[in-house]
Write a protein that holds these residues in place. Sequence first.
Motif, PDB file in Angstrom:
ATOM      1  N   ALA A  19      -3.550  12.315  -1.793  1.00 35.81           N
ATOM      2  CA  ALA A  19      -2.936  13.050  -2.901  1.00 35.81           C
ATOM      3  C   ALA A  19      -2.272  14.328  -2.398  1.00 35.81           C
ATOM      4  N   PHE A  20      -2.898  15.008  -1.428  1.00 36.82           N
ATOM      5  CA  PHE A  20      -2.300  16.228  -0.877  1.00 36.82           C
ATOM      6  C   PHE A  20      -0.977  15.918  -0.186  1.00 36.82           C
ATOM      7  N   SER A  21      -0.907  14.813   0.519  1.00 38.89           N
ATOM      8  CA  SER A  21       0.323  14.480   1.261  1.00 38.89           C
ATOM      9  C   SER A  21       1.504  14.245   0.319  1.00 38.89           C
ATOM     10  N   GLN A  22       1.203  13.975  -0.949  1.00 41.83           N
ATOM     11  CA  GLN A  22       2.255  13.811  -1.958  1.00 41.83           C
ATOM     12  C   GLN A  22       2.336  15.016  -2.898  1.00 41.83           C
ATOM     13  N   LEU A  23       1.486  16.004  -2.655  1.00 39.12           N
ATOM     14  CA  LEU A  23       1.363  17.178  -3.524  1.00 39.12           C
ATOM     15  C   LEU A  23       1.197  16.774  -4.990  1.00 39.12           C
ATOM     16  N   GLU A  24       0.332  15.799  -5.216  1.00 41.61           N
ATOM     17  CA  GLU A  24       0.054  15.277  -6.556  1.00 41.61           C
ATOM     18  C   GLU A  24      -1.077  16.080  -7.192  1.00 41.61           C
ATOM     19  N   ALA A  25      -0.722  17.141  -7.888  1.00 44.42           N
ATOM     20  CA  ALA A  25      -1.695  18.062  -8.467  1.00 44.42           C
ATOM     21  C   ALA A  25      -2.661  17.354  -9.414  1.00 44.42           C
ATOM     22  N   LYS A  26      -2.151  16.475 -10.242  1.00 45.41           N
ATOM     23  CA  LYS A  26      -3.015  15.787 -11.211  1.00 45.41           C
ATOM     24  C   LYS A  26      -4.005  14.859 -10.504  1.00 45.41           C
ATOM     25  N   ALA A  27      -3.550  14.164  -9.469  1.00 42.36           N
ATOM     26  CA  ALA A  27      -4.434  13.277  -8.705  1.00 42.36           C
ATOM     27  C   ALA A  27      -5.501  14.093  -7.978  1.00 42.36           C
ATOM     28  N   LEU A  28      -5.113  15.226  -7.407  1.00 40.97           N
ATOM     29  CA  LEU A  28      -6.093  16.086  -6.747  1.00 40.97           C
ATOM     30  C   LEU A  28      -7.117  16.602  -7.757  1.00 40.97           C
ATOM     31  N   ALA A  29      -6.651  17.081  -8.893  1.00 43.98           N
ATOM     32  CA  ALA A  29      -7.555  17.611  -9.915  1.00 43.98           C
ATOM     33  C   ALA A  29      -8.538  16.553 -10.407  1.00 43.98           C
ATOM     34  N   SER A  30      -8.131  15.295 -10.412  1.00 43.83           N
ATOM     35  CA  SER A  30      -9.014  14.227 -10.889  1.00 43.83           C
ATOM     36  C   SER A  30     -10.223  14.015  -9.975  1.00 43.83           C
ATOM     37  N   LEU A  31     -10.172  14.547  -8.763  1.00 40.56           N
ATOM     38  CA  LEU A  31     -11.289  14.419  -7.820  1.00 40.56           C
ATOM     39  C   LEU A  31     -12.358  15.480  -8.053  1.00 40.56           C
ATOM     40  N   TYR A  32     -12.104  16.405  -8.981  1.00 35.31           N
ATOM     41  CA  TYR A  32     -12.989  17.531  -9.234  1.00 35.31           C
ATOM     42  C   TYR A  32     -13.748  17.356 -10.548  1.00 35.31           C
ATOM     43  N   SER A  33     -14.908  17.987 -10.589  1.00 31.87           N
ATOM     44  CA  SER A  33     -15.742  18.000 -11.788  1.00 31.87           C
ATOM     45  C   SER A  33     -15.064  18.805 -12.894  1.00 31.87           C
ATOM     46  N   ARG A  34     -15.400  18.472 -14.113  1.00 29.08           N
ATOM     47  CA  ARG A  34     -14.898  19.256 -15.252  1.00 29.08           C
ATOM     48  C   ARG A  34     -15.434  20.692 -15.190  1.00 29.08           C
ATOM     49  N   ASN A  35     -16.515  20.916 -14.417  1.00 30.82           N
ATOM     50  CA  ASN A  35     -17.123  22.244 -14.271  1.00 30.82           C
ATOM     51  C   ASN A  35     -16.849  22.856 -12.893  1.00 30.82           C
ATOM     52  N   ALA A  36     -15.808  22.413 -12.226  1.00 32.95           N
ATOM     53  CA  ALA A  36     -15.542  22.835 -10.847  1.00 32.95           C
ATOM     54  C   ALA A  36     -15.295  24.334 -10.724  1.00 32.95           C
ATOM     55  N   PHE A  37     -15.766  24.890  -9.599  1.00 30.84           N
ATOM     56  CA  PHE A  37     -15.407  26.224  -9.125  1.00 30.84           C
ATOM     57  C   PHE A  37     -14.534  25.997  -7.903  1.00 30.84           C
ATOM     58  N   PHE A  38     -13.420  26.740  -7.790  1.00 25.57           N
ATOM     59  CA  PHE A  38     -12.443  26.477  -6.748  1.00 25.57           C
ATOM     60  C   PHE A  38     -11.904  27.776  -6.173  1.00 25.57           C
ATOM     61  N   PHE A  39     -12.131  27.987  -4.880  1.00 23.49           N
ATOM     62  CA  PHE A  39     -11.495  29.052  -4.112  1.00 23.49           C
ATOM     63  C   PHE A  39     -10.658  28.369  -3.043  1.00 23.49           C
ATOM     64  N   GLY A  40      -9.338  28.480  -3.147  1.00 20.74           N
ATOM     65  CA  GLY A  40      -8.434  27.874  -2.180  1.00 20.74           C
ATOM     66  C   GLY A  40      -7.903  28.907  -1.210  1.00 20.74           C
ATOM     67  N   SER A  41      -6.632  28.787  -0.882  1.00 25.29           N
ATOM     68  CA  SER A  41      -6.035  29.638   0.144  1.00 25.29           C
ATOM     69  C   SER A  41      -5.434  30.934  -0.402  1.00 25.29           C
ATOM     70  N   ASN A  42      -5.568  31.173  -1.684  1.00 25.03           N
ATOM     71  CA  ASN A  42      -5.153  32.469  -2.233  1.00 25.03           C
ATOM     72  C   ASN A  42      -6.400  33.163  -2.789  1.00 25.03           C
ATOM     73  N   PRO A  43      -6.328  34.428  -3.170  1.00 20.59           N
ATOM     74  CA  PRO A  43      -7.539  35.144  -3.586  1.00 20.59           C
ATOM     75  C   PRO A  43      -8.031  34.813  -4.993  1.00 20.59           C
ATOM     76  N   ASN A  44      -7.315  33.964  -5.719  1.00 16.94           N
ATOM     77  CA  ASN A  44      -7.689  33.684  -7.106  1.00 16.94           C
ATOM     78  C   ASN A  44      -8.820  32.664  -7.205  1.00 16.94           C
ATOM     79  N   PHE A  45      -9.580  32.772  -8.268  1.00 19.67           N
ATOM     80  CA  PHE A  45     -10.670  31.853  -8.589  1.00 19.67           C
ATOM     81  C   PHE A  45     -10.202  30.931  -9.711  1.00 19.67           C
ATOM     82  N   TYR A  46     -10.436  29.640  -9.563  1.00 18.84           N
ATOM     83  CA  TYR A  46     -10.020  28.649 -10.560  1.00 18.84           C
ATOM     84  C   TYR A  46     -11.242  27.892 -11.042  1.00 18.84           C
TER      85      TYR A  46
END
Length: 130
Positions: A19-46
């Motif tokens: 999914a990352f190789s296609q930058l498919e945001a919806k497909a990537l998000a589907s791999l996460y829990s509805r209660n996910a905590f996410f810290f990526g490569s920027n300082p924001n919390f999602y």
Amino acid sequence: MQSPTDDIVSGIMGKWAAAFSQLEAKALASLYSRNAFFFGSNPNFYRGRDGVQTYFEALPRWQSPYVEFTDVRTAQAAPDLINVAGTATFYVEEGAEPLVVKITWVIVREDGDWKIVSHHVSSKTPLIKQ
């Protein structure tokens, strides 16, 4: 020989990388829990799938992104919980230096499927010299 836990994690990593190789945001998000905590490569919390999707939608539209997971360690922390640590190397533009980060995931069984409930990346560059 891989353990069942390793098989679960490598399956999720394979889907994540595809999914990352296609930058498919919806497909990537589907791999996460509805209660996910996410810290990526920027300082924001999602939070949650919507937050994860927002993060991936905001990434630059690179021409040929891909990720390579290495040094992956897994531990079944509980029957429905897997701890994951490793290195993720992101290649985003031909000729550009790759982005290499430490990555940790906590994966939980949710509605009969395995989902990432916690995602955290941090720099491989030491912040404190010892």
